[in-house]
Scaffold this active site. Structure first.
Site, PDB file in Angstrom:
ATOM      1  N   GLU A 247       0.819  -1.203   0.000  1.00 20.24           N
ATOM      2  CA  GLU A 247       0.000   0.000   0.000  1.00 20.24           C
ATOM      3  C   GLU A 247       0.856   1.258   0.000  1.00 20.24           C
ATOM      4  O   GLU A 247       0.339   2.367  -0.072  1.00 20.24           O
ATOM      5  CB  GLU A 247      -0.924  -0.002   1.214  1.00 20.24           C
ATOM      6  CG  GLU A 247      -1.889  -1.176   1.237  1.00 20.24           C
ATOM      7  CD  GLU A 247      -2.775  -1.166   2.458  1.00 20.24           C
ATOM      8  OE1 GLU A 247      -3.870  -0.575   2.393  1.00 20.24           O
ATOM      9  OE2 GLU A 247      -2.362  -1.754   3.477  1.00 20.24           O
TER      10      GLU A 247
ATOM     11  N   ALA B 178       3.710   3.150  12.856  1.00 25.18           N
ATOM     12  CA  ALA B 178       3.085   4.102  11.943  1.00 25.18           C
ATOM     13  C   ALA B 178       3.638   5.505  12.171  1.00 25.18           C
ATOM     14  O   ALA B 178       3.769   5.964  13.310  1.00 25.18           O
ATOM     15  CB  ALA B 178       1.569   4.102  12.136  1.00 25.18           C
TER      16      ALA B 178
END
Length: 311
Positions: free
Chosen positions: A190, A249
């Site tokens: 992604e 993240a």
């Protein structure tokens, strides 16, 4: 004479502009080893023709490459890119020295490439023929030449010819895979896989994640990602990580990033991220209280992809 195990060949269909420039070549079944003494098959010769709208001629060709030598021609360059995308060569295992010099910048249309100068002069004719120029680049889309087995690509414009995509790979709409890069097993992409980067089986490149390459004079680290590892959404990586690793993240880890190493039964100590390059089972995170970047050993198995998405 070159080692037969380090040569490759292919019968193909080349596009040649009216000024003689070779624009591209398609090799439906490239192979390793020495080229046989045979002409291109009739199926390719039957496709030879002149495309007046693009001012090009399509012609059958046979090409052989010495894979440890620099790229010698446009035909040679395209054969090597096909070898990568047909999974006959893994990224970083064949010479691509001189590749860029032998890849012309083309105007890419739905029918194939043409010279940019011709496209500019013939724009009204192209529009009447339904041919839009969808890009000006050295590299074409992977799926205009190779359809990888058991692979999903949501947006074909984001994967270049020369990408190495193993069966089970999923490239989502925002994912990008450059040439001489890709996956070695089932993976979720992604984010961005830059030139020269390989991703191991069962790993996930999260949305917006970025992996540093060395193509444009960035770092000198050869970046790779092991098996069952995760780059979290909007994270970044400039070192190699091994199996069962996680980058939190939003965290960008470069070779020079200062990490606070937190190992059980040891006093915390500061290291550079490059000191952990290639090692297995680390969690890279930012301490939400202090703002320090930390590396913590992981225990147990790595991440698990959803099998329904990669079957």
């Amino acid at each position: 004479m070159s080692d037969p195990q380090r040569t490759a060949w292919g019968h193909g269909l080349a596009t040649r502009a009216k000024d003689g420039t070779v624009l591209d070549a398609w090799f439906p079944s490239p192979a390793l080893g020495a080229a046989p003494e045979s002409d291109p098959p009739r199926t390719l010769e039957d496709q030879e023709h002149i495309d007046e709208a693009r001012r090009v001629r399509l012609e059958a060709v046979t090409v052989e490459s010495a894979l440890d030598e620099p790229v010698a021609s446009t035909l040679d360059a395209y054969l090597r890119l096909h070898l990568l995308s047909h999974l006959l060569a893994a990224p970083n295992t064949i010479s691509l020295d001189g590749l860029m010099a032998h890849l012309p910048i083309n105007a890419w249309t739905a029918r194939g490439p043409m010279l940019p100068a011709d496209a500019a002069r013939r724009m009204p004719l192209l529009k009447r023929s339904g041919l839009d120029v969808r890009g000006l680049d050295r590299f074409p889309r992977l799926t205009d030449y190779v359809l990888p087995d058991r692979v999903r690509i949501a947006d074909a414009a984001r994967v270049r010819l020369g990408a190495h995509l193993a069966p089970g790979t999923v490239v989502m709409h925002a994912g990008f895979v450059n040439f001489n890069a890709g996956t070695l097993g089932a993976s979720m992409v992604e984010g961005r896989i830059s030139q020269g980067v390989v991703v191991g089986d069962g790993s996930d490149i999260g949305g917006g994640a970025s992996i540093m390459g060395t193509l444009s004079g960035g770092g000198t680290q050869r970046v790779s990602i092991g098996r069952r590892s995760l780059l979290g959404a909007n994270s970044g990586l400039g070192i190699a990580i091994g199996d069962d690793c996680v980058v939190e993240a939003g965290l960008y880890v470069t070779a020079g990033t200062k990490l606070l190493l937190r190992v059980p039964d040891q006093e915390p100590r500061e290291v550079k991220a490059v000191d952990l390059s290639g090692q297995d089972a680390w969690l890279f995170r930012r301490n939400s209280r202090t703002g320090e970047v930390e590396a913590v050993p992981r225990t147990g198995p790595g991440i698990a992809l959803n099998p329904a998405l990669h079957s």
